[in-house]
Design a protein around this motif. Structure first.
Motif, PDB file in Angstrom:
ATOM      1  N   ASP A 103       0.806  -1.222   0.000  1.00  0.00           N
ATOM      2  CA  ASP A 103       0.000   0.000   0.000  1.00  0.00           C
ATOM      3  C   ASP A 103       0.840   1.274   0.000  1.00  0.00           C
ATOM      4  N   SER A 104       2.145   1.124   0.086  1.00  0.00           N
ATOM      5  CA  SER A 104       3.027   2.292   0.109  1.00  0.00           C
ATOM      6  C   SER A 104       3.808   2.396  -1.197  1.00  0.00           C
ATOM      7  N   ASP A 105       3.882   3.611  -1.734  1.00  0.00           N
ATOM      8  CA  ASP A 105       4.614   3.825  -2.985  1.00  0.00           C
ATOM      9  C   ASP A 105       6.052   4.293  -2.758  1.00  0.00           C
ATOM     10  N   LYS A 106       6.403   4.593  -1.518  1.00  0.00           N
ATOM     11  CA  LYS A 106       7.740   5.126  -1.234  1.00  0.00           C
ATOM     12  C   LYS A 106       8.784   4.029  -1.394  1.00  0.00           C
ATOM     13  N   LYS A 107       9.778   4.284  -2.229  1.00  0.00           N
ATOM     14  CA  LYS A 107      10.810   3.297  -2.522  1.00  0.00           C
ATOM     15  C   LYS A 107      11.911   3.332  -1.462  1.00  0.00           C
ATOM     16  N   TYR A 108      12.477   2.183  -1.203  1.00  0.00           N
ATOM     17  CA  TYR A 108      13.658   2.097  -0.341  1.00  0.00           C
ATOM     18  C   TYR A 108      14.866   2.506  -1.176  1.00  0.00           C
ATOM     19  N   ASP A 109      15.789   3.292  -0.603  1.00  0.00           N
ATOM     20  CA  ASP A 109      16.895   3.839  -1.397  1.00  0.00           C
ATOM     21  C   ASP A 109      18.127   2.929  -1.472  1.00  0.00           C
ATOM     22  N   PHE A 110      18.149   1.848  -0.716  1.00  0.00           N
ATOM     23  CA  PHE A 110      19.249   0.888  -0.734  1.00  0.00           C
ATOM     24  C   PHE A 110      20.609   1.546  -0.481  1.00  0.00           C
ATOM     25  N   SER A 111      20.595   2.571   0.370  1.00  0.00           N
ATOM     26  CA  SER A 111      21.852   3.228   0.730  1.00  0.00           C
ATOM     27  C   SER A 111      22.692   2.378   1.682  1.00  0.00           C
ATOM     28  N   PHE A 112      22.048   1.480   2.398  1.00  0.00           N
ATOM     29  CA  PHE A 112      22.762   0.529   3.252  1.00  0.00           C
ATOM     30  C   PHE A 112      23.344  -0.546   2.343  1.00  0.00           C
ATOM     31  N   LYS A 113      24.659  -0.672   2.326  1.00  0.00           N
ATOM     32  CA  LYS A 113      25.337  -1.595   1.432  1.00  0.00           C
ATOM     33  C   LYS A 113      25.906  -2.772   2.220  1.00  0.00           C
ATOM     34  N   PRO A 114      25.132  -3.843   2.347  1.00  0.00           N
ATOM     35  CA  PRO A 114      25.577  -4.966   3.180  1.00  0.00           C
ATOM     36  C   PRO A 114      26.709  -5.769   2.547  1.00  0.00           C
ATOM     37  N   ASP A 115      27.625  -6.216   3.381  1.00  0.00           N
ATOM     38  CA  ASP A 115      28.645  -7.151   2.922  1.00  0.00           C
ATOM     39  C   ASP A 115      28.051  -8.544   2.787  1.00  0.00           C
ATOM     40  N   LEU A 116      27.042  -8.822   3.619  1.00  0.00           N
ATOM     41  CA  LEU A 116      26.418 -10.137   3.668  1.00  0.00           C
ATOM     42  C   LEU A 116      24.903  -9.971   3.752  1.00  0.00           C
ATOM     43  N   ILE A 117      24.191 -10.740   2.928  1.00  0.00           N
ATOM     44  CA  ILE A 117      22.729 -10.725   2.964  1.00  0.00           C
ATOM     45  C   ILE A 117      22.245 -12.136   3.274  1.00  0.00           C
ATOM     46  N   SER A 118      21.465 -12.237   4.343  1.00  0.00           N
ATOM     47  CA  SER A 118      20.920 -13.510   4.798  1.00  0.00           C
ATOM     48  C   SER A 118      19.439 -13.568   4.436  1.00  0.00           C
ATOM     49  N   ILE A 119      19.008 -14.661   3.805  1.00  0.00           N
ATOM     50  CA  ILE A 119      17.607 -14.827   3.428  1.00  0.00           C
ATOM     51  C   ILE A 119      17.046 -16.039   4.155  1.00  0.00           C
ATOM     52  N   CYS A 120      16.001 -15.808   4.938  1.00  0.00           N
ATOM     53  CA  CYS A 120      15.359 -16.882   5.699  1.00  0.00           C
ATOM     54  C   CYS A 120      13.868 -16.864   5.382  1.00  0.00           C
ATOM     55  N   LEU A 121      13.504 -17.395   4.215  1.00  0.00           N
ATOM     56  CA  LEU A 121      12.118 -17.408   3.752  1.00  0.00           C
ATOM     57  C   LEU A 121      11.761 -18.796   3.236  1.00  0.00           C
ATOM     58  N   GLY A 122      10.665 -19.328   3.709  1.00  0.00           N
ATOM     59  CA  GLY A 122      10.225 -20.654   3.316  1.00  0.00           C
ATOM     60  C   GLY A 122       9.342 -21.297   4.372  1.00  0.00           C
TER      61      GLY A 122
END
Length: 361
Positions: free
Chosen positions: A225-244
């Motif tokens: 419901d929100s149109d405001k985009k995330y700017d991705f200014s945070f630049k992670p060295d590591l991205i963890s995905i825990c979905l399932g």
């Protein structure tokens, strides 16, 4: 020039306004949060505002804000020590007194304990001069993408027992595995997590009414419901995905639930990884299973993640994708969620791998 008796009062109010702007400008923001004029808005789980101050007393001004007013929670950390979880009452902004003892120079961090779905917590200032903090740009950075487990749902029952209050009354993102692990590794972190969400379907929804993670990830407020985009200014060295966990779940057992669709899950996961790479091509990815899933479902889960990784086997542009399997656990939190101690166990299991990946050149 005539003397205006109202001038001193006008100057006073202008001073207060400018002081409020200066305070917001001096604080540090982490996580999914934003500055709007003289306000600092905490959006996502464990998003935070931090600042230094001098003195033996402190009050902060906070507001719980949503389209339908209700309370929220923040967790407070003073000088590196966890203080407490604080309930932010619904309605107009209020002043909250923070217990301060010891040395005259202090550092306060205000973490949003609840999640994006609960609306925002707005910080508008303190009753003391806010001092800037040193930059943390040199620290390693981790992003944790996930569902209610990553949010810290149901993990804090110290004040409100399970089964009482609102569904979010036991939320405490400060004690979720991601923040615990990040503090252990001295890393900055970002949580991009939504309770009940999945990769192609959600806990009790076959992607009919509710958005899935690939649809909200690029939005600052993690909401369709929100149109405001995330700017991705945070630049992670590591991205963890825990979905399932939610894709594989049986829902509430009442609403009709289709069998798990391995092909949809894998296809959506591959597309999601490609989306992540468009914003953070430098990041190392690690795919996590769930401690809440075991037996045949876990075998299916692992097979799906291996298929996702295999799809990028020939990718020479990005770093290799890692896989981590949690040990099954019987959770002790609310609604079959891990509690604070369970999250510590999860963080401990991840520590050696995450340290190794962050130390890689």
């Amino acid at each position: 020039m005539k003397f205006n008796p109202r001038m001193p009062l006008m100057v006073f109010f202008l001073f207060v306004i400018f002081q409020g702007h200066a305070q917001v400008a001096a604080v540090q923001l982490h996580g999914r949060a934003e500055r709007i004029e003289n306000e600092t808005v905490l959006i996502g789980s464990a998003s935070s505002v931090s600042f230094a101050f001098t003195g033996d007393s402190l009050s902060i001004e906070l507001e719980s804000r949503d389209s339908q007013p209700h309370h929220n929670y923040v967790s407070l950390e003073l000088d590196g020590v966890y203080l407490k979880r604080l309930k932010i009452e619904k309605g107009a902004k209020r002043w909250y007194t923070i217990p301060v003892t010891g040395k005259s120079n202090h550092r306060l961090v205000i973490y949003k304990a609840t999640e994006a779905a609960n609306g925002t917590v707005v910080f508008t200032g303190a009753d003391t001069k806010i001092l800037g903090l040193p930059s943390t740009q040199s620290r390693k950075k981790i992003e944790f993408i996930g569902n209610s487990i990553t949010c810290g749902m149901g993990n804090d029952t110290a004040e409100i027992p399970c089964g009482t209050g609102e569904w979010y009354d036991q939320h405490n993102a400060y004690w979720a595995y991601g923040p615990i692990l990040s503090r252990k590794l001295d890393a900055d972190f970002l949580l991009s997590s939504v309770s009940g969400i999945g990769m192609y379907r959600n806990w009790n929804d076959e992607h009919e009414k509710e958005a899935i993670m690939p649809e909200v990830y690029e939005k600052l407020y993690l909401s369709k419901d929100s149109d405001k985009k995330y700017d991705f200014s945070f630049k992670p060295d590591l991205i963890s995905i825990c979905l399932g966990t939610n894709d594989l779940s049986d829902g509430d057992g009442k609403k009709p639930r289709l069998p798990f669709n391995e092909e949809k899950y894998v296809a959506n996961y591959i597309a999601f990884v490609k989306m992540i790479y468009t914003h953070n091509p430098q990041a190392r990815l690690v795919l996590l299973t769930s401690p809440m899933i075991s037996g045949e479902k876990n075998a299916t889960f692992v097979k799906c993640l291996e298929r996702v990784i295999a799809a990028f086997a020939g990718d020479k542009t990005h770093k290799p994708i890692a896989l981590f399997e949690f040990k099954p656990m019987k959770p002790n939190g609310c609604g079959y969620h891990p509690d604070r101690e369970d999250h510590k166990v999860m963080a401990a299991q991840l520590e050696s791998l995450f340290k190794k990946l962050l130390d890689e050149k």
